[in-house]
Write a protein that holds these residues in place. Structure first.
Motif, PDB file in Angstrom:
ATOM      1  N   LYS A 126       0.758  -1.094  -0.013  1.00  0.00           N
ATOM      2  CA  LYS A 126       0.038   0.025   0.172  1.00  0.00           C
ATOM      3  C   LYS A 126       0.855   1.391   0.075  1.00  0.00           C
ATOM      4  O   LYS A 126       2.020   1.352   0.436  1.00  0.00           O
ATOM      5  CB  LYS A 126      -1.095   0.029   1.065  1.00  0.00           C
ATOM      6  N   ILE A 127       0.305   2.417  -0.594  1.00  0.00           N
ATOM      7  CA  ILE A 127       1.049   3.580  -0.648  1.00  0.00           C
ATOM      8  C   ILE A 127       1.332   4.072   0.954  1.00  0.00           C
ATOM      9  O   ILE A 127       2.474   4.694   1.109  1.00  0.00           O
ATOM     10  CB  ILE A 127       0.139   4.570  -1.562  1.00  0.00           C
ATOM     11  N   ASP A 128       0.295   4.107   1.625  1.00  0.00           N
ATOM     12  CA  ASP A 128       0.346   4.678   3.000  1.00  0.00           C
ATOM     13  C   ASP A 128       1.188   3.104   3.770  1.00  0.00           C
ATOM     14  O   ASP A 128       2.447   3.469   4.207  1.00  0.00           O
ATOM     15  CB  ASP A 128      -0.787   4.882   3.909  1.00  0.00           C
ATOM     16  N   GLU A 129       0.686   2.400   4.216  1.00  0.00           N
ATOM     17  CA  GLU A 129       1.206   1.275   5.013  1.00  0.00           C
ATOM     18  C   GLU A 129       0.522   0.103   4.773  1.00  0.00           C
ATOM     19  O   GLU A 129      -0.987   0.313   4.602  1.00  0.00           O
ATOM     20  CB  GLU A 129       1.770   1.672   6.202  1.00  0.00           C
ATOM     21  N   GLY A 130       1.020  -1.267   4.965  1.00  0.00           N
ATOM     22  CA  GLY A 130       0.055  -2.417   5.019  1.00  0.00           C
ATOM     23  C   GLY A 130       0.424  -2.910   3.458  1.00  0.00           C
ATOM     24  O   GLY A 130       0.907  -2.641   2.780  1.00  0.00           O
ATOM     25  N   GLY A 131      -0.129  -4.156   3.329  1.00  0.00           N
ATOM     26  CA  GLY A 131       0.058  -5.035   2.315  1.00  0.00           C
ATOM     27  C   GLY A 131      -1.221  -4.902   1.412  1.00  0.00           C
ATOM     28  O   GLY A 131      -2.439  -4.562   1.860  1.00  0.00           O
ATOM     29  N   LEU A 132      -1.186  -5.134   0.155  1.00  0.00           N
ATOM     30  CA  LEU A 132      -2.213  -5.246  -0.815  1.00  0.00           C
ATOM     31  C   LEU A 132      -3.030  -6.596  -0.661  1.00  0.00           C
ATOM     32  O   LEU A 132      -2.405  -7.711   0.111  1.00  0.00           O
ATOM     33  CB  LEU A 132      -2.094  -5.148  -2.244  1.00  0.00           C
ATOM     34  N   SER A 133      -4.421  -6.572  -0.779  1.00  0.00           N
ATOM     35  CA  SER A 133      -5.049  -7.944  -0.845  1.00  0.00           C
ATOM     36  C   SER A 133      -4.547  -8.820  -1.948  1.00  0.00           C
ATOM     37  O   SER A 133      -4.107  -8.308  -2.892  1.00  0.00           O
ATOM     38  CB  SER A 133      -6.518  -7.482  -0.986  1.00  0.00           C
ATOM     39  N   ALA A 134      -4.864 -10.137  -1.683  1.00  0.00           N
ATOM     40  CA  ALA A 134      -4.610 -11.073  -2.894  1.00  0.00           C
ATOM     41  C   ALA A 134      -5.252 -10.601  -4.114  1.00  0.00           C
ATOM     42  O   ALA A 134      -4.595 -11.123  -4.964  1.00  0.00           O
ATOM     43  CB  ALA A 134      -4.987 -12.418  -2.342  1.00  0.00           C
ATOM     44  N   GLN A 135      -6.269 -10.146  -4.050  1.00  0.00           N
ATOM     45  CA  GLN A 135      -7.344  -9.902  -5.167  1.00  0.00           C
ATOM     46  C   GLN A 135      -6.616  -8.873  -5.904  1.00  0.00           C
ATOM     47  O   GLN A 135      -6.242  -8.755  -7.241  1.00  0.00           O
ATOM     48  CB  GLN A 135      -8.954  -9.657  -4.833  1.00  0.00           C
ATOM     49  N   SER A 136      -6.057  -7.711  -5.130  1.00  0.00           N
ATOM     50  CA  SER A 136      -5.468  -6.922  -5.632  1.00  0.00           C
ATOM     51  C   SER A 136      -4.230  -7.017  -6.688  1.00  0.00           C
ATOM     52  O   SER A 136      -3.984  -6.736  -7.706  1.00  0.00           O
ATOM     53  CB  SER A 136      -4.997  -5.513  -4.784  1.00  0.00           C
TER      54      SER A 136
END
Length: 377
Positions: A126-136
């Motif tokens: 993610k641009i801010d923080e954290g991971g993207l979902s598997a779908q993304s």
């Protein structure tokens, strides 16, 4: 022709002029071997010379993935996809793909590069923080796969390395729908809403939001109670509200109830009154569902009202799109053949319908077994 074609054994070779090297001043030439026929060789050399004249020629071995994706966006995605799809591709490429994979030469891209990229995006994408979902991340994979497939077709690379990569597995989200009693509650609470006819139409037809908002009077056969889906309203960034073909790209017909036709006739009468009152200020787009001045309804405004109505009704929240799923589920539970449901929804195959609504099938199986038992008793 600024080049030549020669036969070498059973194959054909080409050589063509790239112009002068800006550094050395010497003439540069490009050679390519192994064409099976003279026609293939002629086609290739003409395409390359045309690209040189247009200023779009590049050396496959030297171009980076970043440069290629820019080229692919401009020359393939832009003219061949819907505006919103193009914007989504542009977003994924500029904000995610290029910063990580962009500097790699397209000819040097390996499956391991993509596998590492997917893992990185899942953990911290993610641009801010954290991971993207598997779908993304799966959407990223589909874009890369398609772009590289075109690169192979255009003879820029030998193979599509995305074929050797496994995208992350996505978890199937359980579908949320209402039963017939809940639908009655929702429609009763929304009676006084200006968007009530839209909700009624969505539930009665299974049309997508954009398809409902893009419905025109010319698309309704009042004599035979049929609605034709021929266009869809969409909101495009920096453009505004525009119309496009339905998602399937084909017109479909949906039989509707006399009560819905009656409701639509009320709207038609009200629109005639609005036209007389507003006069030249009325923007006549032939839309069934429009603002008082004839302009398209803002999807965001309707979405806010929908949320408000669901909250007032006390029902479990489902998305507006889930009204489409509710429509299909209610029909299937009543024993309507999946083929009919598939046609109403505009699915390209009955298989999509069956896969989407597998949650309904167990109940249908039980009912079928009970009916059979009654027949053979």
């Amino acid at each position: 022709m600024r080049g030549s074609i020669k036969k070498d054994g059973n194959s054909w070779n080409v050589v063509f002029d790239l112009g002068k090297d800006p550094v050395t001043g010497k003439r540069k030439q490009k050679r390519k071997r192994g064409f099976k026929t003279k026609k293939e060789a002629e086609k290739y050399i003409n395409e390359q010379l045309n690209a040189i004249d247009k200023g779009t020629y590049f050396e496959p071995s030297e171009i980076t993935l970043s440069e290629y994706l820019d080229y692919w966006l401009e020359n393939h995605a832009k003219p061949n996809t819907a505006h919103r799809t193009y914007e989504n591709y542009q977003y994924m490429i500029n904000l995610h793909l290029k910063p990580v994979l962009g500097p790699i030469k397209i000819s040097k891209l390996q499956p391991s590069h993509l596998q590492e990229y997917y893992a990185q995006k899942l953990s911290n994408g993610k641009i801010d923080e954290g991971g993207l979902s598997a779908q993304s991340v799966k959407h990223h994979h589909r874009l890369i796969f398609k772009a590289l497939k075109d690169a192979v077709k255009w003879q820029l690379i030998v193979r599509n390395v995305a074929e050797a990569v496994t995208p992350p597995k996505t978890r199937k989200v359980e579908m949320q729908t209402w039963d017939n009693e809940q639908v009655k509650v929702f429609l009763n609470v929304s009676k006084d809403s200006p968007y009530y006819p839209i909700y009624l139409t969505a539930i009665n037809t299974g049309m997508r939001r954009g398809e409902v908002l893009g419905l025109r009077w010319q698309d309704i056969d009042f004599d035979n109670n049929i609605v034709y889906v021929r266009q869809s309203l969409q909101e495009v960034k920096n453009v505004g509200l525009t119309f496009k073909e339905p998602k399937s790209g084909k017109t479909r017909s949906i039989s509707v109830t006399p009560s819905l036709i009656k409701e639509l006739k009320k709207i038609y009468k009200q629109q005639l009154e609005n036209k007389l009152l507003i006069g030249q200020g009325y923007k006549d787009l032939d839309l069934v569902f429009a603002q008082r001045n004839g302009k398209p309804i803002q999807p965001t405004e309707m979405a806010r009202n929908y949320r408000k109505i669901v909250d007032l009704s006390g029902l479990p929240y489902i998305r507006f799109h889930d009204l489409r799923h509710t429509h299909a589920t209610l029909l299937l539970k009543q024993g309507v053949h999946p083929k009919v449901v598939s046609e109403r929804l505009g699915h390209s195959t009955i298989g999509i319908t069956m896969d989407t609504y597998t949650h309904v099938l167990p109940n249908m199986q039980k009912e079928a077994a009970l009916l059979l038992e009654q027949l053979i008793k």
